[in-house]
Design a protein around this motif. Structure first.
Motif, PDB file in Angstrom:
ATOM      1  N   ASP A  62       0.841  -1.187   0.000  1.00  0.00           N
ATOM      2  CA  ASP A  62       0.000   0.000   0.000  1.00  0.00           C
ATOM      3  C   ASP A  62       0.883   1.247   0.000  1.00  0.00           C
ATOM      4  OD1 ASP A  62       0.914   0.371   2.605  1.00  0.00           O
ATOM      5  OD2 ASP A  62      -0.990  -0.182   3.548  1.00  0.00           O
ATOM      6  N   ALA A  63       0.254   2.437   0.128  1.00  0.00           N
ATOM      7  CA  ALA A  63       1.002   3.690   0.022  1.00  0.00           C
ATOM      8  C   ALA A  63       2.051   3.837   1.113  1.00  0.00           C
ATOM      9  CB  ALA A  63       0.025   4.864   0.048  1.00  0.00           C
ATOM     10  N   SER A  64       1.840   3.193   2.247  1.00  0.00           N
ATOM     11  CA  SER A  64       2.802   3.286   3.351  1.00  0.00           C
ATOM     12  C   SER A  64       3.953   2.300   3.213  1.00  0.00           C
ATOM     13  CB  SER A  64       2.082   3.031   4.683  1.00  0.00           C
ATOM     14  OG  SER A  64       1.726   1.656   4.812  1.00  0.00           O
ATOM     15  N   GLY A  65       3.856   1.423   2.213  1.00  0.00           N
ATOM     16  CA  GLY A  65       4.868   0.387   2.037  1.00  0.00           C
ATOM     17  C   GLY A  65       4.526  -0.920   2.721  1.00  0.00           C
ATOM     18  N   LYS A  66       3.376  -0.961   3.392  1.00  0.00           N
ATOM     19  CA  LYS A  66       2.955  -2.194   4.061  1.00  0.00           C
ATOM     20  C   LYS A  66       2.669  -3.276   3.022  1.00  0.00           C
ATOM     21  CE  LYS A  66      -0.715  -4.135   6.959  1.00  0.00           C
ATOM     22  NZ  LYS A  66      -1.995  -3.851   7.657  1.00  0.00           N
ATOM     23  N   GLU A  67       3.196  -4.460   3.264  1.00  0.00           N
ATOM     24  CA  GLU A  67       2.995  -5.570   2.330  1.00  0.00           C
ATOM     25  C   GLU A  67       1.596  -6.161   2.506  1.00  0.00           C
ATOM     26  OE1 GLU A  67       4.908  -9.892   2.070  1.00  0.00           O
ATOM     27  OE2 GLU A  67       6.349  -8.316   1.485  1.00  0.00           O
ATOM     28  N   LEU A  68       0.859  -6.246   1.405  1.00  0.00           N
ATOM     29  CA  LEU A  68      -0.492  -6.805   1.412  1.00  0.00           C
ATOM     30  C   LEU A  68      -0.529  -8.231   0.884  1.00  0.00           C
ATOM     31  CD1 LEU A  68      -2.424  -3.706  -0.036  1.00  0.00           C
ATOM     32  CD2 LEU A  68      -1.988  -4.276   2.370  1.00  0.00           C
ATOM     33  N   ALA A  69       0.413  -8.573   0.026  1.00  0.00           N
ATOM     34  CA  ALA A  69       0.482  -9.926  -0.542  1.00  0.00           C
ATOM     35  C   ALA A  69       1.866 -10.124  -1.141  1.00  0.00           C
ATOM     36  CB  ALA A  69      -0.590 -10.137  -1.595  1.00  0.00           C
TER      37      ALA A  69
END
Length: 283
Positions: A210-217
């Motif tokens: 996502d925009a924060s760099g958090k990994e979603l997959a």
């Protein structure tokens, strides 16, 4: 002494067999028109009444013709349920196939409503572009690669359509055209027809953030049938005949994700030349 036949039982059996025969038929034009209207209005619908793949593909043909009036003529094909987790989730023994529409593609970085569909989802995918019809004679991923003109990063934006996704089966997924609706197409990756590039397609790490760099997959290229090029071979072996210019959506590299208002998502293909990316914004 011979017993008299139980006429009530016979009548019940006749009605049961008749009902089963009706259920096995391709859904009517009226039923598919109603489904198409629900899809276009982003209204969750009842699953199409299909019980086998023959009827499901018949229903799909009707749906594609109806939706194509709004989304453009068929422009290629998509493979779905190409990963083991996806097959297990829907109790499928293998992939399913659908059709892509000419006007479904959005530009890289596109913005659209989070509620772009009845049951909107997004997923990391890849688009292959067929160079010539000789791809229909390919027997290996290397031979598929020899007949591609381009490869694009791709975020598919499918619609699960039905009110209760837990009721979906491989047949109903096929009948709703494997949820094809829209997608975000990234810049073409130059195709190299060598063993190193072929191996990179399987070894690459496909990462959604996502925009924060958090990994979603996160999944390897091999999550799709061992190598994403195998989607072409599976489609060819299951009724598809390709022509030059066809798009091929290989299937999801990871889970289906639910878009949220205000969310941005980026898919990176780490290990392909230049580590290409594609992104989308949900309003």
């Amino acid at each position: 002494m011979m017993r008299k036949p139980d006429t009530a039982l016979i009548a019940t059996l006749i009605l049961t067999f008749a009902a089963q025969a009706d259920a096995a038929e391709c859904p009517s034009d009226a039923a598919m028109a109603a489904l198409a209207a629900d899809i276009l209005s982003r209204t969750p619908a009842a699953p199409p009444a299909v019980i086998d793949m023959t009827d499901a593909l018949c229903a799909q043909d009707k749906l594609v013709a109806l939706l194509g009036k709004e989304w453009g003529a068929p422009a290629g094909y998509k493979a779905g349920l190409t990963s083991k987790p996806a097959q297990e989730a829907f109790k499928a023994s293998g992939p399913v196939r659908g059709v892509l529409y000419k006007d479904m593609m959005l530009s890289n970085g596109a913005s659209l409503p989070a509620k772009f569909a009845a049951l909107p989802r997004f997923e990391a995918d890849l688009i292959l572009v067929v160079a010539d019809a000789a791809i229909n004679q390919a027997k290996t991923p290397a031979e598929v690669l020899a007949h591609l003109s381009a490869i694009h990063p791709f975020i598919e934006l499918p619609d699960l359509v039905v009110a209760d996704p837990k009721t979906l089966t491989p047949a109903t997924i096929t009948a709703i055209n494997v949820g094809a609706r829209q997608g975000v197409l990234g810049k073409a990756i130059p195709v190299r027809r060598d063993e190193e590039f072929l191996a990179a397609l399987a070894a690459m790490q496909v990462v959604v953030t996502d925009a924060s760099g958090k990994e979603l997959a996160h999944a390897p290229g091999a999550a799709v049938l061992g190598n994403p090029l195998n989607s072409v071979l599976w489609l060819r072996d299951n009724g598809v005949s390709f022509k030059a210019g066809d798009w091929v959506s290989v299937g999801s590299f990871g889970p289906l994700l639910v878009p949220q208002p205000g969310q941005s998502a980026k898919v990176s293909y780490l290990g392909l030349p230049g580590d290409p990316v594609v992104s989308v914004n949900f309003e």
